[in-house]
Design a protein around this motif. Sequence first.
Motif, PDB file in Angstrom:
ATOM      1  N   ASP A  90      -0.692  29.774  42.859  1.00  0.00           N
ATOM      2  CA  ASP A  90      -0.072  30.978  43.427  1.00  0.00           C
ATOM      3  C   ASP A  90      -0.868  31.547  44.590  1.00  0.00           C
ATOM      4  OD1 ASP A  90       1.997  30.845  41.648  1.00  0.00           O
ATOM      5  OD2 ASP A  90       1.089  32.233  40.197  1.00  0.00           O
ATOM      6  N   ASP A  94       0.951  36.774  44.904  1.00  0.00           N
ATOM      7  CA  ASP A  94       1.310  37.964  44.122  1.00  0.00           C
ATOM      8  C   ASP A  94       0.678  39.232  44.677  1.00  0.00           C
ATOM      9  OD1 ASP A  94      -1.198  37.058  43.501  1.00  0.00           O
ATOM     10  OD2 ASP A  94      -1.112  37.639  41.396  1.00  0.00           O
ATOM     11  N   LYS A  95      -0.239  39.089  45.622  1.00  0.00           N
ATOM     12  CA  LYS A  95      -0.881  40.268  46.227  1.00  0.00           C
ATOM     13  C   LYS A  95      -0.311  40.563  47.610  1.00  0.00           C
ATOM     14  CE  LYS A  95      -5.173  39.304  43.760  1.00  0.00           C
ATOM     15  NZ  LYS A  95      -4.571  38.199  42.979  1.00  0.00           N
ATOM     16  N   GLY A  97       3.005  39.332  49.075  1.00  0.00           N
ATOM     17  CA  GLY A  97       4.426  39.656  49.054  1.00  0.00           C
ATOM     18  C   GLY A  97       5.163  39.174  50.290  1.00  0.00           C
ATOM     19  N   THR A 155      12.283  43.078  43.892  1.00  0.00           N
ATOM     20  CA  THR A 155      10.848  42.928  44.156  1.00  0.00           C
ATOM     21  C   THR A 155      10.634  42.141  45.449  1.00  0.00           C
ATOM     22  OG1 THR A 155       8.768  42.006  43.309  1.00  0.00           O
ATOM     23  CG2 THR A 155      10.762  40.834  42.742  1.00  0.00           C
ATOM     24  N   THR A 156       9.473  42.325  46.062  1.00  0.00           N
ATOM     25  CA  THR A 156       9.107  41.506  47.233  1.00  0.00           C
ATOM     26  C   THR A 156       8.037  40.486  46.851  1.00  0.00           C
ATOM     27  OG1 THR A 156       7.431  43.127  47.895  1.00  0.00           O
ATOM     28  CG2 THR A 156       9.638  43.362  48.873  1.00  0.00           C
ATOM     29  N   ASN A 157       7.736  40.409  45.576  1.00  0.00           N
ATOM     30  CA  ASN A 157       6.724  39.461  45.097  1.00  0.00           C
ATOM     31  C   ASN A 157       7.373  38.083  44.913  1.00  0.00           C
ATOM     32  OD1 ASN A 157       4.910  37.938  43.512  1.00  0.00           O
ATOM     33  ND2 ASN A 157       3.968  39.817  42.750  1.00  0.00           N
ATOM     34  N   ASP A 160       7.297  36.579  41.352  1.00  0.00           N
ATOM     35  CA  ASP A 160       8.307  37.155  40.446  1.00  0.00           C
ATOM     36  C   ASP A 160       9.706  36.649  40.795  1.00  0.00           C
ATOM     37  OD1 ASP A 160       6.334  38.518  39.168  1.00  0.00           O
ATOM     38  OD2 ASP A 160       6.648  40.407  40.250  1.00  0.00           O
TER      39      ASP A 160
END
Length: 299
Positions: A90, A94-95, A97, A155-157, A160
Amino acid sequence: MSIQTLLMELVLMPLVAFVVGLFMVLMLRRIGAKLQRRVGPPMMQPLYDIVKLYGKKTQISHGWMHDIGIVMAVGGYVAAETLLPVPGMDGIADKGGLVTLVYVMMIPSLGLALGVGQCANPNGSIGIARALTAMLAYDVPFVIVVFGVAWYFGTTNLVDIIAIQQAGGVAGWGAIAMPLLAIAGLFALQGMLGKQPFEIYIAPAEIATGPMVEMSGKYLGGLFVMQCFQLYTAGVLYVSLFLGGGENWLFFLIKVFAVVAIPMTVAFLFPRYKTEQMIRLMWKWPVMIGLLGLAFVMH
């Protein structure tokens, strides 16, 4: 995640992107050769080209601004790879986006403009002006698509977004849930890659390859490396947004290569557009389809 694992992923992700990008360049060359009924290049030709270019003595130096421009062009995509989740890694996706990724993907074009501007070659200046105009053209539908996807998944992640799609199976893929946005995304992807029929800023017979006219040796090698990253980034981003990302590397690579190959195969059948034709096309059909898709998603 431990700091050692994170550092290892930050190194591995760009390396994997570069290797896969080399095979994508090979695939595109072979598609073009097949459609034009000629023999394509051997498997290792893209790597040979890079080694040859970096091995050549660079005849002309246009100053430190020229060097920084090339570093920005390649470095922007290297940074983008760490924001794109792939099977088993990843990175910092996840930080960062989607919003951060969209901004980072603009850096290569701006770096190229900086470097080519230092050359003061008229053909290069025309080429980079066309490249920035093209970026303005495809960024409008691209931003609509990104906004629509983020709205739908809440979400913009990217990690996810991929997890939600995989939890729903094939029926949960973005392309099934948001077909209009997926079509608009394909248009934006085609413009983003700068390939036929949107290669207006290269146009070899018209402006002598535009931004590359003053590039040789390691500088041209840098642009070749940038192209490998560019193909990989565009393909992985589309797969992450609409095709459920990658459950494993086999299916992930099949999806990514298909996403890059299908539009390229169609593209070779069309002649190169003029700049105003590209803007008119991008701001008409992809934007209209994207806005319709956004309306369906928001209701």
